[in-house]
Design a protein around this motif. Sequence first.
Motif, PDB file in Angstrom:
ATOM      1  N   HIS A 118      47.888  47.563  43.865  1.00 54.09           N
ATOM      2  CA  HIS A 118      49.274  47.819  43.476  1.00 54.09           C
ATOM      3  C   HIS A 118      49.740  49.055  44.234  1.00 54.09           C
ATOM      4  CE1 HIS A 118      50.216  45.035  40.217  1.00 54.09           C
ATOM      5  NE2 HIS A 118      48.957  45.132  39.857  1.00 54.09           N
ATOM      6  N   VAL A 146      43.401  46.762  41.494  1.00 55.11           N
ATOM      7  CA  VAL A 146      43.367  46.076  40.210  1.00 55.11           C
ATOM      8  C   VAL A 146      42.497  44.829  40.214  1.00 55.11           C
ATOM      9  CG1 VAL A 146      45.613  46.955  39.488  1.00 55.11           C
ATOM     10  CG2 VAL A 146      45.487  44.770  40.682  1.00 55.11           C
ATOM     11  N   GLY A 147      42.130  44.341  41.401  1.00 56.70           N
ATOM     12  CA  GLY A 147      41.330  43.128  41.441  1.00 56.70           C
ATOM     13  C   GLY A 147      40.829  42.807  42.829  1.00 56.70           C
ATOM     14  N   ALA A 177      42.691  34.302  43.743  1.00 53.01           N
ATOM     15  CA  ALA A 177      42.136  35.320  42.853  1.00 53.01           C
ATOM     16  C   ALA A 177      40.648  35.083  42.636  1.00 53.01           C
ATOM     17  CB  ALA A 177      42.863  35.297  41.519  1.00 53.01           C
ATOM     18  N   GLU A 218      39.563  40.384  38.178  1.00 54.51           N
ATOM     19  CA  GLU A 218      40.129  41.713  37.955  1.00 54.51           C
ATOM     20  C   GLU A 218      39.027  42.764  37.988  1.00 54.51           C
ATOM     21  OE1 GLU A 218      42.472  41.924  34.377  1.00 54.51           O
ATOM     22  OE2 GLU A 218      43.311  39.942  34.752  1.00 54.51           O
ATOM     23  N   ARG A 261      36.997  45.707  36.469  1.00 52.78           N
ATOM     24  CA  ARG A 261      36.703  46.012  35.064  1.00 52.78           C
ATOM     25  C   ARG A 261      37.453  47.274  34.633  1.00 52.78           C
ATOM     26  NH1 ARG A 261      31.922  43.792  37.020  1.00 52.78           N
ATOM     27  NH2 ARG A 261      31.491  41.819  35.967  1.00 52.78           N
ATOM     28  N   CYS A 284      40.673  49.644  36.514  1.00 50.75           N
ATOM     29  CA  CYS A 284      41.520  49.880  37.687  1.00 50.75           C
ATOM     30  C   CYS A 284      41.106  51.187  38.358  1.00 50.75           C
ATOM     31  CB  CYS A 284      42.986  49.945  37.274  1.00 50.75           C
ATOM     32  SG  CYS A 284      43.618  48.373  36.667  1.00 50.75           S
ATOM     33  N   PHE A 292      33.906  43.963  39.445  1.00 52.48           N
ATOM     34  CA  PHE A 292      35.033  43.084  39.165  1.00 52.48           C
ATOM     35  C   PHE A 292      34.535  41.796  38.544  1.00 52.48           C
ATOM     36  CE2 PHE A 292      33.611  42.398  43.506  1.00 52.48           C
ATOM     37  CZ  PHE A 292      33.561  41.018  43.635  1.00 52.48           C
ATOM     38  N   CYS A 293      35.383  41.179  37.757  1.00 48.62           N
ATOM     39  CA  CYS A 293      35.034  39.904  37.134  1.00 48.62           C
ATOM     40  C   CYS A 293      34.775  38.891  38.246  1.00 48.62           C
ATOM     41  CB  CYS A 293      36.161  39.429  36.227  1.00 48.62           C
ATOM     42  SG  CYS A 293      36.481  40.569  34.877  1.00 48.62           S
ATOM     43  N   CYS A 321      33.272  38.104  32.131  1.00 48.84           N
ATOM     44  CA  CYS A 321      34.482  38.797  31.708  1.00 48.84           C
ATOM     45  C   CYS A 321      35.325  37.815  30.922  1.00 48.84           C
ATOM     46  CB  CYS A 321      35.294  39.277  32.920  1.00 48.84           C
ATOM     47  SG  CYS A 321      34.496  40.560  33.864  1.00 48.84           S
ATOM     48  N   SER A 358      38.507  35.803  30.076  1.00 46.83           N
ATOM     49  CA  SER A 358      39.559  35.268  30.917  1.00 46.83           C
ATOM     50  C   SER A 358      40.847  35.173  30.153  1.00 46.83           C
ATOM     51  CB  SER A 358      39.152  33.881  31.439  1.00 46.83           C
ATOM     52  OG  SER A 358      40.233  33.299  32.123  1.00 46.83           O
TER      53      SER A 358
END
Length: 111
Positions: free
Chosen positions: A11, A20-21, A45, A48, A50, A52, A96-97, A104, A106
């Motif tokens: 972002h 963020v991911g 994608a 995300e 875990r 930020c 990250f997921c 994680c 969803s």
Amino acid sequence: MTLGDLCFFYHSGTKSRCVVGVVEVSREWYTDDDDEGEGSVDVKAIGEMRKCVDLKEMKGDKGISKGFVLFRQPRLSVVPVEEDVWKKICDLGNGFCGDGKEDCESSDDES
């Protein structure tokens, strides 16, 4: 950016600048006939972060080189990320997921 590359989703707004991911390149750079030379890269994608990872946090980390391009031009759409920087940002974000470390929750399952 080549097919299958993993990339951070960042972002770059004025209120929040953070990773963020993670996404994966699903189609390499291409142009549409009406784009007049401008191109796109498609991504899908992966997951995300875990947690930020804020730009300030990255800048304050001694493990990330002060020469990292994102530190000089934080609103760029695409910047190269060296492997050691990738690992450090993942560490800062607790991974990250989809990284295989743990499941994680969803948000896609919610209607």
